[in-house]
Design a protein around this motif. Structure first.
Motif, PDB file in Angstrom:
ATOM      1  N   GLN A 124      54.281  64.594  56.441  1.00  0.00           N
ATOM      2  CA  GLN A 124      54.934  65.674  56.805  1.00  0.00           C
ATOM      3  C   GLN A 124      54.369  66.813  56.598  1.00  0.00           C
ATOM      4  OE1 GLN A 124      56.521  68.383  54.968  1.00  0.00           O
ATOM      5  NE2 GLN A 124      57.291  69.353  56.396  1.00  0.00           N
ATOM      6  N   ALA A 125      53.520  66.916  55.636  1.00  0.00           N
ATOM      7  CA  ALA A 125      52.623  68.139  55.372  1.00  0.00           C
ATOM      8  C   ALA A 125      51.660  68.383  56.557  1.00  0.00           C
ATOM      9  CB  ALA A 125      52.119  68.358  54.203  1.00  0.00           C
ATOM     10  N   ARG A 126      50.710  66.884  56.411  1.00  0.00           N
ATOM     11  CA  ARG A 126      49.815  67.128  57.591  1.00  0.00           C
ATOM     12  C   ARG A 126      50.266  67.332  59.065  1.00  0.00           C
ATOM     13  NH1 ARG A 126      48.674  62.255  54.883  1.00  0.00           N
ATOM     14  NH2 ARG A 126      48.999  60.945  56.458  1.00  0.00           N
ATOM     15  N   GLU A 127      51.569  66.812  59.165  1.00  0.00           N
ATOM     16  CA  GLU A 127      51.943  66.943  60.776  1.00  0.00           C
ATOM     17  C   GLU A 127      52.366  68.806  60.952  1.00  0.00           C
ATOM     18  OE1 GLU A 127      53.477  67.040  64.447  1.00  0.00           O
ATOM     19  OE2 GLU A 127      52.095  65.741  63.432  1.00  0.00           O
ATOM     20  N   SER A 128      52.778  69.223  59.856  1.00  0.00           N
ATOM     21  CA  SER A 128      52.916  70.767  60.122  1.00  0.00           C
ATOM     22  C   SER A 128      51.836  71.507  60.070  1.00  0.00           C
ATOM     23  CB  SER A 128      54.141  71.048  58.848  1.00  0.00           C
ATOM     24  OG  SER A 128      55.278  70.657  58.940  1.00  0.00           O
ATOM     25  N   TYR A 129      50.857  71.276  59.364  1.00  0.00           N
ATOM     26  CA  TYR A 129      49.406  72.038  59.394  1.00  0.00           C
ATOM     27  C   TYR A 129      48.872  71.687  60.583  1.00  0.00           C
ATOM     28  CZ  TYR A 129      50.046  73.533  54.627  1.00  0.00           C
ATOM     29  OH  TYR A 129      50.127  74.282  53.668  1.00  0.00           O
ATOM     30  N   ARG A 130      49.040  70.331  61.288  1.00  0.00           N
ATOM     31  CA  ARG A 130      48.714  70.218  62.623  1.00  0.00           C
ATOM     32  C   ARG A 130      49.295  70.952  63.485  1.00  0.00           C
ATOM     33  NH1 ARG A 130      49.901  68.298  67.247  1.00  0.00           N
ATOM     34  NH2 ARG A 130      51.873  67.746  66.353  1.00  0.00           N
ATOM     35  N   ARG A 131      50.160  71.035  63.506  1.00  0.00           N
ATOM     36  CA  ARG A 131      51.065  71.877  64.315  1.00  0.00           C
ATOM     37  C   ARG A 131      50.787  73.265  64.391  1.00  0.00           C
ATOM     38  NH1 ARG A 131      56.944  71.336  63.405  1.00  0.00           N
ATOM     39  NH2 ARG A 131      57.246  72.966  64.753  1.00  0.00           N
ATOM     40  N   LEU A 132      50.572  73.863  63.019  1.00  0.00           N
ATOM     41  CA  LEU A 132      50.428  75.336  62.954  1.00  0.00           C
ATOM     42  C   LEU A 132      48.812  75.522  63.403  1.00  0.00           C
ATOM     43  CD1 LEU A 132      50.557  77.847  61.661  1.00  0.00           C
ATOM     44  CD2 LEU A 132      49.480  76.978  59.556  1.00  0.00           C
ATOM     45  N   LEU A 133      47.921  74.726  63.185  1.00  0.00           N
ATOM     46  CA  LEU A 133      46.548  75.146  63.554  1.00  0.00           C
ATOM     47  C   LEU A 133      46.458  74.652  64.942  1.00  0.00           C
ATOM     48  CD1 LEU A 133      44.554  73.183  60.710  1.00  0.00           C
ATOM     49  CD2 LEU A 133      44.901  75.945  61.145  1.00  0.00           C
ATOM     50  N   THR A 134      47.014  73.877  65.621  1.00  0.00           N
ATOM     51  CA  THR A 134      47.032  73.885  67.189  1.00  0.00           C
ATOM     52  C   THR A 134      47.590  75.080  67.749  1.00  0.00           C
ATOM     53  OG1 THR A 134      47.257  71.383  67.017  1.00  0.00           O
ATOM     54  CG2 THR A 134      47.886  72.724  69.132  1.00  0.00           C
ATOM     55  N   ASP A 135      48.817  75.657  67.377  1.00  0.00           N
ATOM     56  CA  ASP A 135      49.195  77.009  67.661  1.00  0.00           C
ATOM     57  C   ASP A 135      48.301  78.074  67.669  1.00  0.00           C
ATOM     58  OD1 ASP A 135      51.718  75.676  68.606  1.00  0.00           O
ATOM     59  OD2 ASP A 135      52.759  76.230  67.065  1.00  0.00           O
ATOM     60  N   LEU A 136      47.713  78.204  66.491  1.00  0.00           N
ATOM     61  CA  LEU A 136      46.606  79.094  65.920  1.00  0.00           C
ATOM     62  C   LEU A 136      45.646  79.249  66.906  1.00  0.00           C
ATOM     63  CD1 LEU A 136      46.840  79.001  62.047  1.00  0.00           C
ATOM     64  CD2 LEU A 136      48.041  80.784  63.622  1.00  0.00           C
ATOM     65  N   ALA A 137      45.456  77.782  67.312  1.00  0.00           N
ATOM     66  CA  ALA A 137      44.229  77.652  68.364  1.00  0.00           C
ATOM     67  C   ALA A 137      44.509  78.085  69.792  1.00  0.00           C
ATOM     68  CB  ALA A 137      43.725  76.228  68.313  1.00  0.00           C
ATOM     69  N   THR A 138      45.764  77.666  70.172  1.00  0.00           N
ATOM     70  CA  THR A 138      46.144  77.874  71.474  1.00  0.00           C
ATOM     71  C   THR A 138      47.042  79.177  72.089  1.00  0.00           C
ATOM     72  OG1 THR A 138      47.944  76.417  71.445  1.00  0.00           O
ATOM     73  CG2 THR A 138      45.773  75.466  71.857  1.00  0.00           C
ATOM     74  N   GLU A 139      47.977  79.731  71.159  1.00  0.00           N
ATOM     75  CA  GLU A 139      48.993  80.608  71.545  1.00  0.00           C
ATOM     76  C   GLU A 139      48.265  82.159  71.561  1.00  0.00           C
ATOM     77  OE1 GLU A 139      51.729  80.143  72.629  1.00  0.00           O
ATOM     78  OE2 GLU A 139      51.963  78.098  72.274  1.00  0.00           O
ATOM     79  N   PRO A 140      48.727  82.844  72.225  1.00  0.00           N
ATOM     80  CA  PRO A 140      47.963  84.451  72.252  1.00  0.00           C
ATOM     81  C   PRO A 140      48.060  84.945  70.880  1.00  0.00           C
ATOM     82  CG  PRO A 140      49.681  84.048  73.917  1.00  0.00           C
ATOM     83  CD  PRO A 140      50.095  82.874  73.080  1.00  0.00           C
ATOM     84  N   LEU A 141      46.855  85.858  70.646  1.00  0.00           N
ATOM     85  CA  LEU A 141      46.504  86.300  69.608  1.00  0.00           C
ATOM     86  C   LEU A 141      47.059  87.869  69.601  1.00  0.00           C
ATOM     87  CD1 LEU A 141      43.027  85.434  69.048  1.00  0.00           C
ATOM     88  CD2 LEU A 141      44.791  84.082  67.840  1.00  0.00           C
ATOM     89  N   PRO A 142      47.231  88.413  68.221  1.00  0.00           N
ATOM     90  CA  PRO A 142      47.028  88.159  66.860  1.00  0.00           C
ATOM     91  C   PRO A 142      48.389  87.125  66.506  1.00  0.00           C
ATOM     92  CG  PRO A 142      47.590  90.400  66.883  1.00  0.00           C
ATOM     93  CD  PRO A 142      47.303  90.094  68.370  1.00  0.00           C
ATOM     94  N   GLN A 143      48.177  86.570  65.468  1.00  0.00           N
ATOM     95  CA  GLN A 143      49.181  85.767  64.892  1.00  0.00           C
ATOM     96  C   GLN A 143      49.247  85.747  63.458  1.00  0.00           C
ATOM     97  OE1 GLN A 143      49.849  81.463  66.544  1.00  0.00           O
ATOM     98  NE2 GLN A 143      47.930  82.067  67.958  1.00  0.00           N
TER      99      GLN A 143
END
Length: 255
Positions: A124-143
């Motif tokens: 569960q933690a790995r999936e959440s960190y995957r989602r977080l880092l993916t959003d940090l990589a793709t969504e508009p900045l800053p975050q």
């Protein structure tokens, strides 16, 4: 975003708010660069005054990632930041049942190491960190990303970003430990409440759950080494991040 040195914004109502890049020109990287300021921010829970919410809006923050559990969110919902979209990306923190009956400080420290170990081992933690880092990589900045105290779940996320940026481990650990300095007032407040409600003898017992220690972070690094061999292996095999996502994060951090 800015690459120019500037005074770090301090929030009266969120004392562990800070720039992942650090101060000055940003943390140095192994290749002679610096982590870019004004890209990613970290914080404790956003129980913000109106003035502090406006300060975050002034930074242009587009996305806020809340790593807290649903009970934490329900008890202390984030104050809305104008212009920012709120995302819930739950990571299990310090389980209540594990701390309610602590016998001594050594037991509290063991619990904290188990929490950090679970950041790496828990699917569960790995999936959440995957989602977080993916959003940090793709969504508009800053975050901005945060949990309750902004030290454990948030601390591991910040560590991963600095690892991706190529910051030396010694600098990463020092940045992680900075929580103990910047949020000392909040820690003192909660320890005083423990003393008041549970007794003065319980303050030392619970204090390890309210600070960060290098041994806690090392527990996560040890699990990474055991299961994946390296941070890179953890990012790719543990979190399932591809070259494009990792490369996008690195470009945002040091580009």
């Amino acid at each position: 975003m800015t690459d120019a040195p500037a005074e770090l914004l301090r929030l009266a109502s969120a004392d562990n708010f800070r720039d992942v890049a650090g101060d000055g020109h940003g943390h140095p990287t192994r290749d002679g660069g610096n982590v870019r300021r004004g890209v990613y921010f970290r914080s404790n829970e956003l129980q913000l005054t109106h003035e502090d919410a406006e300060s975050l809006a002034g930074l242009g923050i587009t996305h806020i990632h809340d790593l807290r559990g649903q009970m934490e969110v329900d008890a202390h919902p984030d104050v809305a930041v104008p212009g920012a979209t709120w995302h819930h990306v739950e990571v299990t923190g310090i389980p209540t049942e594990m701390v309610s009956g602590l016998a001594d400080a050594a037991a509290a420290e063991r619990v904290m190491r188990e929490v950090y170990d679970a950041f790496v081992r828990s699917p569960q933690a790995r999936e959440s960190y995957r989602r977080l880092l993916t959003d940090l990589a793709t969504e508009p900045l800053p975050q901005l990303f945060h949990c309750t105290a902004g030290k454990d779940r948030t601390g591991w996320a910040a560590v991963l970003l600095l690892e991706i940026a190529g910051v030396e481990r010694e600098t990463i650990v020092a940045d992680y430990l900075l929580t103990n300095e910047v949020s000392s007032a909040t820690r003192a407040k909660y320890l005083a409440l423990i003393g008041e409600h549970l007794g003065a003898d319980k303050v030392a017992v619970y204090e390890p759950t309210m600070v960060v220690e290098e041994s806690f972070l090392q527990a996560a690094y040890d699990a990474v080494d055991e299961l994946y061999g390296s941070i890179d292996g953890y990012l790719r095999d543990g979190l399932g991040l591809d070259d494009e996502t990792i490369g996008a994060l690195r470009a945002r951090l040091v580009g």
